[in-house]
Design a protein around this motif. Structure first.
Motif, PDB file in Angstrom:
ATOM      1  N   GLY A 181      -1.712   5.737  -7.423  1.00 24.48           N
ATOM      2  CA  GLY A 181      -2.151   4.472  -6.837  1.00 24.48           C
ATOM      3  C   GLY A 181      -2.109   4.417  -5.330  1.00 24.48           C
ATOM      4  N   CYS A 182      -2.316   5.558  -4.680  1.00 25.75           N
ATOM      5  CA  CYS A 182      -2.220   5.617  -3.217  1.00 25.75           C
ATOM      6  C   CYS A 182      -3.517   5.211  -2.537  1.00 25.75           C
ATOM      7  N   ARG A 183      -3.367   4.640  -1.370  1.00 22.24           N
ATOM      8  CA  ARG A 183      -4.514   4.325  -0.531  1.00 22.24           C
ATOM      9  C   ARG A 183      -4.893   5.520   0.342  1.00 22.24           C
ATOM     10  N   ALA A 184      -3.910   6.384   0.637  1.00 24.38           N
ATOM     11  CA  ALA A 184      -4.189   7.475   1.563  1.00 24.38           C
ATOM     12  C   ALA A 184      -3.238   8.649   1.329  1.00 24.38           C
ATOM     13  N   VAL A 185      -3.640   9.811   1.854  1.00 28.73           N
ATOM     14  CA  VAL A 185      -2.886  11.053   1.753  1.00 28.73           C
ATOM     15  C   VAL A 185      -2.868  11.720   3.124  1.00 28.73           C
ATOM     16  N   VAL A 186      -1.708  12.253   3.500  1.00 27.58           N
ATOM     17  CA  VAL A 186      -1.591  13.028   4.738  1.00 27.58           C
ATOM     18  C   VAL A 186      -0.985  14.380   4.386  1.00 27.58           C
ATOM     19  N   ILE A 187      -1.628  15.457   4.845  1.00 25.12           N
ATOM     20  CA  ILE A 187      -1.169  16.808   4.548  1.00 25.12           C
ATOM     21  C   ILE A 187      -1.000  17.579   5.852  1.00 25.12           C
ATOM     22  N   LEU A 188       0.200  18.093   6.088  1.00 27.55           N
ATOM     23  CA  LEU A 188       0.466  18.907   7.272  1.00 27.55           C
ATOM     24  C   LEU A 188       1.135  20.203   6.847  1.00 27.55           C
ATOM     25  N   GLU A 231       2.644  -3.147   8.122  1.00 26.66           N
ATOM     26  CA  GLU A 231       3.554  -3.818   7.203  1.00 26.66           C
ATOM     27  C   GLU A 231       3.145  -3.538   5.755  1.00 26.66           C
ATOM     28  N   ASP A 232       4.103  -3.708   4.856  1.00 23.65           N
ATOM     29  CA  ASP A 232       3.851  -3.597   3.420  1.00 23.65           C
ATOM     30  C   ASP A 232       3.271  -2.238   3.021  1.00 23.65           C
ATOM     31  N   VAL A 233       3.764  -1.176   3.651  1.00 22.58           N
ATOM     32  CA  VAL A 233       3.358   0.181   3.292  1.00 22.58           C
ATOM     33  C   VAL A 233       4.582   0.965   2.852  1.00 22.58           C
ATOM     34  N   GLU A 234       4.458   1.670   1.732  1.00 22.88           N
ATOM     35  CA  GLU A 234       5.499   2.566   1.258  1.00 22.88           C
ATOM     36  C   GLU A 234       4.992   3.999   1.346  1.00 22.88           C
ATOM     37  N   TYR A 235       5.914   4.912   1.600  1.00 19.63           N
ATOM     38  CA  TYR A 235       5.575   6.323   1.718  1.00 19.63           C
ATOM     39  C   TYR A 235       6.359   7.136   0.691  1.00 19.63           C
ATOM     40  N   LYS A 263      -9.039   8.810   9.888  1.00 19.50           N
ATOM     41  CA  LYS A 263      -9.221   8.847   8.444  1.00 19.50           C
ATOM     42  C   LYS A 263      -8.373   7.790   7.712  1.00 19.50           C
ATOM     43  N   ILE A 264      -7.138   7.597   8.185  1.00 19.77           N
ATOM     44  CA  ILE A 264      -6.201   6.762   7.437  1.00 19.77           C
ATOM     45  C   ILE A 264      -6.200   5.314   7.916  1.00 19.77           C
ATOM     46  N   LEU A 265      -6.228   5.124   9.211  1.00 20.73           N
ATOM     47  CA  LEU A 265      -6.129   3.751   9.741  1.00 20.73           C
ATOM     48  C   LEU A 265      -7.223   2.844   9.205  1.00 20.73           C
ATOM     49  N   PRO A 266      -8.500   3.258   9.142  1.00 19.47           N
ATOM     50  CA  PRO A 266      -9.520   2.373   8.562  1.00 19.47           C
ATOM     51  C   PRO A 266      -9.272   2.080   7.088  1.00 19.47           C
ATOM     52  N   ALA A 267      -8.733   3.049   6.358  1.00 29.34           N
ATOM     53  CA  ALA A 267      -8.506   2.858   4.911  1.00 29.34           C
ATOM     54  C   ALA A 267      -7.446   1.811   4.651  1.00 29.34           C
ATOM     55  N   ILE A 268      -6.381   1.816   5.438  1.00 28.52           N
ATOM     56  CA  ILE A 268      -5.325   0.822   5.185  1.00 28.52           C
ATOM     57  C   ILE A 268      -5.658  -0.505   5.841  1.00 28.52           C
ATOM     58  N   SER A 269      -6.503  -0.479   6.866  1.00 30.12           N
ATOM     59  CA  SER A 269      -6.905  -1.728   7.511  1.00 30.12           C
ATOM     60  C   SER A 269      -7.807  -2.547   6.616  1.00 30.12           C
ATOM     61  N   ASN A 270      -8.606  -1.838   5.821  1.00 33.88           N
ATOM     62  CA  ASN A 270      -9.537  -2.521   4.913  1.00 33.88           C
ATOM     63  C   ASN A 270      -8.819  -3.139   3.718  1.00 33.88           C
ATOM     64  N   MET A 310       0.841  -1.192   0.000  1.00 33.94           N
ATOM     65  CA  MET A 310       0.000   0.000   0.000  1.00 33.94           C
ATOM     66  C   MET A 310       0.875   1.240   0.000  1.00 33.94           C
ATOM     67  N   ARG A 311       0.383   2.284  -0.617  1.00 31.03           N
ATOM     68  CA  ARG A 311       1.141   3.520  -0.733  1.00 31.03           C
ATOM     69  C   ARG A 311       0.408   4.688  -0.073  1.00 31.03           C
ATOM     70  N   ILE A 312       1.188   5.510   0.630  1.00 32.80           N
ATOM     71  CA  ILE A 312       0.660   6.692   1.292  1.00 32.80           C
ATOM     72  C   ILE A 312       1.548   7.874   0.942  1.00 32.80           C
ATOM     73  N   MET A 313       0.943   8.954   0.456  1.00 32.15           N
ATOM     74  CA  MET A 313       1.697  10.176   0.187  1.00 32.15           C
ATOM     75  C   MET A 313       1.585  11.111   1.387  1.00 32.15           C
ATOM     76  N   VAL A 314       2.715  11.705   1.757  1.00 29.97           N
ATOM     77  CA  VAL A 314       2.769  12.611   2.906  1.00 29.97           C
ATOM     78  C   VAL A 314       3.282  13.964   2.418  1.00 29.97           C
ATOM     79  N   PHE A 315       2.449  14.992   2.571  1.00 28.84           N
ATOM     80  CA  PHE A 315       2.799  16.336   2.142  1.00 28.84           C
ATOM     81  C   PHE A 315       3.123  17.206   3.356  1.00 28.84           C
ATOM     82  N   GLY A 316       4.186  17.995   3.248  1.00 28.30           N
ATOM     83  CA  GLY A 316       4.572  18.890   4.328  1.00 28.30           C
ATOM     84  C   GLY A 316       5.221  20.146   3.774  1.00 28.30           C
TER      85      GLY A 316
END
Length: 233
Positions: free
Chosen positions: A95-102, A43-47, A226-233, A1-7
């Motif tokens: 192809g990301c499962r989630a996005v985090v913006i700070l 596990e199995d998550v890339e950022y 917001k994110i934990l349920p998305a990657i848990s599913n 799974m992929r997650i993009m993190v913006f800062g």
């Protein structure tokens, strides 16, 4: 799974030459490491880290993987909200499962920061197929989160801490700004990106919520809700 993190910059995102690349947690900057810990080290998550303010436009973007007939709101008034939309669209195309913006609050009122981020996020929340998105605003800057835990600071080679980081709302250079305190704690501003990554890996997150109740606690709740349920599913 992929997650993009913006800062906002390298102190939280890590080395600029690694931005945009998919990395395991050990190669991440401070902010993605905090996100990973809030998500219970899945596990199995890339950022991939990206700079939000300059690298994400507020104007319409064209992405080949987004259908031309996609039902996307396009008339959000404020630039910051449109930038959040574009960040989510970019993450979807990658192809990301989630996005985090700070972002940093930087003495601006909440109505010019976190409220607009949420408006942009919520404009796409009801549409199927878009990545889950968590947003946050550090008070006054991300550095405040890095100066609260003395034990974590010591592991990063620093000394001391600040018990109430969110009270540091003066201008940079006055001694009443998080960056000024960080410079004192870490004996200057060199290599803060690397040092912050160590702090992020070791800081007590529950204690940090208490030390930074306006910025970090709401952000932590956003990531968990917001994110934990998305990657848990």
């Amino acid at each position: 799974m992929r997650i993009m993190v913006f800062g906002d910059g390298p102190n939280e995102l890590g080395k600029p030459e690694l931005w945009g690349k998919w990395l395991p947690v050990d190669d991440l900057g401070a902010l993605p490491r905090i996100v990973d810990r809030l998500l219970k080290n899945p596990e199995d998550v890339e950022y991939a880290a990206e700079k939000f303010k300059k690298n994400i436009p507020h104007t319409a973007i064209k992405i080949d993987d987004i259908p031309k007939n996609a039902n996307i709101p396009t008339r959000i008034k404020h630039k910051s909200a449109r930038k959040v939309q574009n960040a989510i669209l970019l993450a979807k195309a990658r192809g990301c499962r989630a996005v985090v913006i700070l972002i940093d609050r930087d003495t601006e009122p909440d109505s010019e920061r976190i409220i607009l981020l949420k408006k942009g996020r919520d404009s796409l929340a009801t549409y199927v197929g878009y990545p889950a998105c968590a947003v946050g605003c550090a008070v006054e800057t991300f550095d405040a989160w890095m100066i609260a835990d003395g034990k974590a600071i010591k592991q990063a080679g620093g000394a001391g801490n600040h018990k109430n980081p969110e009270s540091l709302d003066g201008k940079e250079g006055t001694g009443k700004h998080p960056k000024d305190i960080a410079a004192n704690i870490f004996d200057g501003k060199r290599n803060l990106s690397k040092k912050y990554a160590v702090v992020a890996e070791n800081t007590d997150l529950l204690s940090l919520e208490k030390a930074c109740p306006k910025g970090f606690k709401p952000f932590a709740n956003e990531v968990r809700e917001k994110i934990l349920p998305a990657i848990s599913n």
